[in-house]
Design an enzyme around this catalytic site. Structure first.
Site, PDB file in Angstrom:
ATOM      1  N   ASP A 180       9.725 -64.432  10.254  1.00  0.00           N
ATOM      2  CA  ASP A 180       8.328 -64.047  10.461  1.00  0.00           C
ATOM      3  C   ASP A 180       7.952 -64.816  11.719  1.00  0.00           C
ATOM      4  O   ASP A 180       7.740 -66.035  11.665  1.00  0.00           O
ATOM      5  CB  ASP A 180       7.447 -64.484   9.286  1.00  0.00           C
ATOM      6  CG  ASP A 180       6.004 -64.048   9.503  1.00  0.00           C
ATOM      7  OD1 ASP A 180       5.565 -64.008  10.671  1.00  0.00           O
ATOM      8  OD2 ASP A 180       5.320 -63.739   8.512  1.00  0.00           O
ATOM      9  N   HIS A 181       7.915 -64.125  12.849  1.00  0.00           N
ATOM     10  CA  HIS A 181       7.835 -64.876  14.105  1.00  0.00           C
ATOM     11  C   HIS A 181       6.536 -65.678  14.238  1.00  0.00           C
ATOM     12  O   HIS A 181       6.457 -66.596  15.036  1.00  0.00           O
ATOM     13  CB  HIS A 181       8.075 -63.973  15.326  1.00  0.00           C
ATOM     14  CG  HIS A 181       6.979 -62.995  15.580  1.00  0.00           C
ATOM     15  ND1 HIS A 181       6.912 -61.791  14.951  1.00  0.00           N
ATOM     16  CD2 HIS A 181       5.901 -63.047  16.392  1.00  0.00           C
ATOM     17  CE1 HIS A 181       5.840 -61.139  15.368  1.00  0.00           C
ATOM     18  NE2 HIS A 181       5.210 -61.879  16.244  1.00  0.00           N
ATOM     19  N   HIS A 243       2.548 -62.052   7.892  1.00  0.00           N
ATOM     20  CA  HIS A 243       1.885 -63.067   8.720  1.00  0.00           C
ATOM     21  C   HIS A 243       0.670 -63.709   8.030  1.00  0.00           C
ATOM     22  O   HIS A 243       0.540 -64.931   8.002  1.00  0.00           O
ATOM     23  CB  HIS A 243       1.415 -62.463  10.048  1.00  0.00           C
ATOM     24  CG  HIS A 243       2.468 -61.674  10.762  1.00  0.00           C
ATOM     25  ND1 HIS A 243       3.772 -62.108  10.872  1.00  0.00           N
ATOM     26  CD2 HIS A 243       2.415 -60.485  11.410  1.00  0.00           C
ATOM     27  CE1 HIS A 243       4.465 -61.200  11.562  1.00  0.00           C
ATOM     28  NE2 HIS A 243       3.674 -60.219  11.891  1.00  0.00           N
TER      29      HIS A 243
HETATM   30  P1  NAP Z   1      15.050 -50.404  18.928  1.00  0.00           P
HETATM   31  O1  NAP Z   1      14.650 -50.696  20.315  1.00  0.00           O
HETATM   32  O2  NAP Z   1      14.868 -49.024  18.404  1.00  0.00           O
HETATM   33  O3  NAP Z   1      16.581 -50.809  18.782  1.00  0.00           O
HETATM   34  C1  NAP Z   1      17.392 -50.366  17.737  1.00  0.00           C
HETATM   35  C2  NAP Z   1      18.819 -50.761  18.021  1.00  0.00           C
HETATM   36  O4  NAP Z   1      19.654 -50.357  16.950  1.00  0.00           O
HETATM   37  C3  NAP Z   1      19.388 -50.162  19.284  1.00  0.00           C
HETATM   38  O5  NAP Z   1      20.171 -51.136  19.917  1.00  0.00           O
HETATM   39  C4  NAP Z   1      20.257 -49.009  18.761  1.00  0.00           C
HETATM   40  O6  NAP Z   1      21.255 -48.728  19.706  1.00  0.00           O
HETATM   41  C5  NAP Z   1      20.793 -49.650  17.481  1.00  0.00           C
HETATM   42  N1  NAP Z   1      21.231 -48.684  16.459  1.00  0.00           N
HETATM   43  C6  NAP Z   1      20.518 -47.696  15.890  1.00  0.00           C
HETATM   44  N2  NAP Z   1      21.264 -47.058  14.972  1.00  0.00           N
HETATM   45  C7  NAP Z   1      22.486 -47.652  14.964  1.00  0.00           C
HETATM   46  C8  NAP Z   1      23.672 -47.467  14.223  1.00  0.00           C
HETATM   47  N3  NAP Z   1      23.804 -46.504  13.293  1.00  0.00           N
HETATM   48  N4  NAP Z   1      24.716 -48.286  14.465  1.00  0.00           N
HETATM   49  C9  NAP Z   1      24.632 -49.259  15.382  1.00  0.00           C
HETATM   50  N5  NAP Z   1      23.517 -49.504  16.101  1.00  0.00           N
HETATM   51  C10 NAP Z   1      22.467 -48.701  15.911  1.00  0.00           C
HETATM   52  O7  NAP Z   1      14.316 -51.352  17.866  1.00  0.00           O
HETATM   53  P2  NAP Z   1      13.633 -52.784  18.138  1.00  0.00           P
HETATM   54  O8  NAP Z   1      12.236 -52.567  18.609  1.00  0.00           O
HETATM   55  O9  NAP Z   1      14.540 -53.625  18.951  1.00  0.00           O
HETATM   56  O10 NAP Z   1      13.479 -53.360  16.668  1.00  0.00           O
HETATM   57  C11 NAP Z   1      14.579 -53.861  15.924  1.00  0.00           C
HETATM   58  C12 NAP Z   1      14.082 -54.501  14.645  1.00  0.00           C
HETATM   59  O11 NAP Z   1      13.201 -55.567  14.956  1.00  0.00           O
HETATM   60  C13 NAP Z   1      13.274 -53.581  13.724  1.00  0.00           C
HETATM   61  O12 NAP Z   1      13.520 -53.967  12.405  1.00  0.00           O
HETATM   62  C14 NAP Z   1      11.831 -53.889  14.075  1.00  0.00           C
HETATM   63  O13 NAP Z   1      10.954 -53.614  13.004  1.00  0.00           O
HETATM   64  C15 NAP Z   1      11.957 -55.386  14.313  1.00  0.00           C
HETATM   65  N6  NAP Z   1      10.909 -55.926  15.180  1.00  0.00           N
HETATM   66  C16 NAP Z   1      10.806 -55.493  16.469  1.00  0.00           C
HETATM   67  C17 NAP Z   1       9.841 -56.053  17.291  1.00  0.00           C
HETATM   68  C18 NAP Z   1       9.713 -55.647  18.742  1.00  0.00           C
HETATM   69  O14 NAP Z   1       8.879 -56.263  19.421  1.00  0.00           O
HETATM   70  N7  NAP Z   1      10.475 -54.712  19.243  1.00  0.00           N
HETATM   71  C19 NAP Z   1       8.973 -57.033  16.784  1.00  0.00           C
HETATM   72  C20 NAP Z   1       9.121 -57.454  15.463  1.00  0.00           C
HETATM   73  C21 NAP Z   1      10.103 -56.894  14.673  1.00  0.00           C
HETATM   74  P3  NAP Z   1      22.078 -47.320  19.741  1.00  0.00           P
HETATM   75  O15 NAP Z   1      21.063 -46.252  19.735  1.00  0.00           O
HETATM   76  O16 NAP Z   1      22.887 -47.398  21.007  1.00  0.00           O
HETATM   77  O17 NAP Z   1      22.941 -47.323  18.538  1.00  0.00           O
END
Ligand code: NAP
Length: 482
Positions: A180-181, A243
């Site tokens: 939980d950042h 949070h």
């Molecule tokens: P994202 O940009 O959509 O990234 C998803 C990643 O998963 C990509 O690298 C995608 O690459 C990979 N992926 C998807 N399906 C896959 C599969 N079947 N096998 C292997 N890799 C796969 O998502 P994100 O924003 O980074 O968020 C990631 C997590 O962090 C989520 O749980 C989100 O709720 C959490 N989070 C994010 C943020 C934020 O600021 N972004 C903040 C808090 C929490 P490919 O398409 O190349 O496979």
């Protein structure tokens, strides 16, 4: 800070937004400060077919875009610790290839068998990944094996239990780090320091002196490009379950027996266990949901991309929590969070009870802890107006200087360091997840059965007018009015 911690990271979702904006910059800062040196390596994985060279370039780009004043040579040196493995998390064979890569890098970088698996991807894959890690022997007994999972941890109590069971089959609770950042934010960590080390606060941190506590997590932005995700979550799941409960429990918990992670989690859990659970009538009395209505120049929530034009998902929630144990038992905790509000702020206000009846006019006595974007403590006191006899409101303010704020490590950097040294204090224990989902589910259930959609509120306001309902029967009101 400990130096040259040996570790091999596997980042699932290595091509994703979170990795790019937060994880690689956090790792770089730890490299710059020496916590990571020659004995670390990172394997980034995702499905797209990147080469090591291309991956290293994207890592360099992430640092240049997100870290101030970087030394390009150092960035190059840092990126040479990064390697890429194309990998579909649902494909068993890919884990075998991944393990081969890990073993080769472990020997090259002498990481002593310490493995940290970071799940920076959609939660629907958390269970599958952790099960494959065990089944395909990526969890070894040579060094430590730690699993770091992003929020959200489940969608409700049932899904969280299933997920925890899946993870638990492969990793012991002590090796699971639920992020939980907000717990990496310095002023949230400061709450414990302030309240436990100053008699000024410690001696009044109880229901005899505190009238109410207010936790505000306000955002001025809307859902931006995350409408699709938000439609499945809403403000209650997205912000309150994690949070807000984490902040509230740090304020409400009794003094921990010691500062060990176990004792702090124990104190938090005790107070969370005591939360008054609500039935449908209570939910309708003590919780209010809203949705931003838009105006001539700004979208309403229903006009946002990937959002249903009939959506009843809440972008605002306010409510009242009551803990039945701990120093603040039965003290109302008023909480609120929302998008498109008047101002971006994260803050906790503790309103003190009036301690005098000799003066006619009585001002609020408040301890305000501003967490974001300010890092500030303000104590609002009563005092005499100069040259008059009237009481007036005085403010004692402490704010960290701009230089100090600029030095504050990002929450992710702090959390990375913590799990590198095995300190679980600022991570969420399963018991906390369980209790908070139980509370949230009751509200969600009432809302699902309720024909009344969320109340509309103006963009740039502090939520719908109906919020005043949560103060009924009291003289309380919000300290921060936006
Ligand atoms: P994202 O940009 O959509 O990234 C998803 C990643 O998963 C990509 O690298 C995608 O690459 C990979 N992926 C998807 N399906 C896959 C599969 N079947 N096998 C292997 N890799 C796969 O998502 P994100 O924003 O980074 O968020 C990631 C997590 O962090 C989520 O749980 C989100 O709720 C959490 N989070 C994010 C943020 C934020 O600021 N972004 C903040 C808090 C929490 P490919 O398409 O190349 O496979």
């Amino acid at each position: 800070m400990k130096k040259n911690l040996p570790v091999l990271f596997v980042i699932f979702g290595g091509s994703g937004d979170l990795a790019h904006r937060k994880l690689y910059p956090a790792l770089f800062n730890l490299f710059r400060k020496g916590a990571l040196q020659e004995n670390f390596a990172v394997v980034g994985t995702a499905r797209r077919p990147w080469s090591d060279d291309y991956f290293q370039e994207t890592v360099q780009q992430a640092i240049v875009e997100n870290v101030n004043a970087v030394d390009r040579d150092l960035v190059d040196q840092f990126s040479r610790h990064f390697f890429y493995q194309s990998h579909d998390v649902t494909d068993e064979n890919h884990y075998i290839e991944l393990n081969n890569k890990i073993e080769q890098l472990e020997s090259q970088f002498k990481t002593q068998g310490n493995r940290t698996f970071y799940l920076a991807m959609s939660p629907q894959f958390f269970g599958t990944i952790s099960q494959h890690l065990k089944a395909q022997n990526l969890v070894t007994d040579t060094g430590y094996n730690r699993l770091v999972v992003e929020k959200p941890f489940g969608h409700d109590l049932e899904s969280a239990k299933v997920l925890n069971q899946q993870i638990g089959d492969s990793f012991a609770e002590k090796d699971v780090y639920r992020i939980d950042h907000y717990l990496g934010k310095q002023m949230i960590q400061n709450i414990m320091y302030l309240r436990l080390t100053n008699p000024l606060f410690d001696s009044i941190w109880d229901s005899e002196h505190i009238q109410n506590v207010q936790v505000t997590l306000a955002e001025s932005l809307g859902v931006e490009n995350r409408g699709g995700y938000y439609e499945t979550a809403g403000a209650l799941r997205d912000m309150v379950q994690n949070h807000i409960f984490q902040i509230a429990s740090q304020v409400a918990m009794k003094k921990p027996v010691s500062l060990t992670s176990t004792d702090i989690h124990q104190a938090k859990q005790e107070v969370l266990n005591s939360i008054q659970m609500y039935d449908a009538d209570d939910v309708n009395r003590f919780f209010v949901r809203g949705q931003y209505a838009g105006n001539d120049s700004e979208n309403s929530y229903r006009e946002e991309e990937q959002v249903s034009p009939e959506s009843t998902v809440e972008t605002f929630v306010a409510g009242k929590l009551l803990f039945k144990a701990g120093p603040l038992q039965n003290v109302p905790f008023y909480i609120r969070t929302g998008k498109k509000l008047a101002q971006k702020t994260t803050r906790v206000d503790l309103v003190l009870k009036s301690s005098h009846d000799l003066f006619e006019q009585n001002q609020d006595n408040v301890i305000s802890i501003e967490i974001d974007p300010e890092n500030k403590l303000t104590v609002t006191l009563n005092g005499k107006q100069l040259s008059q006899t009237d009481l007036s409101s005085l403010q004692m303010k402490f704010a960290y200087t701009k230089d100090e704020v600029a030095q504050i490590p990002d929450a992710y950097e702090k959390l990375f360091y913590d799990f590198l040294i095995g300190d679980r204090t600022n991570f969420v224990h399963w018991h906390e997840v369980k209790t908070t989902w139980d509370f949230i589910d009751r509200i969600e259930k009432t809302w699902q059965e309720d024909a009344q959609p969320p109340f509309a509120y103006q963009n740039g306001s502090m939520g719908p007018n109906e919020v005043s309902r949560i103060f009924e029967g009291t003289t309380d009101s919000w300290v921060f009015k936006g």
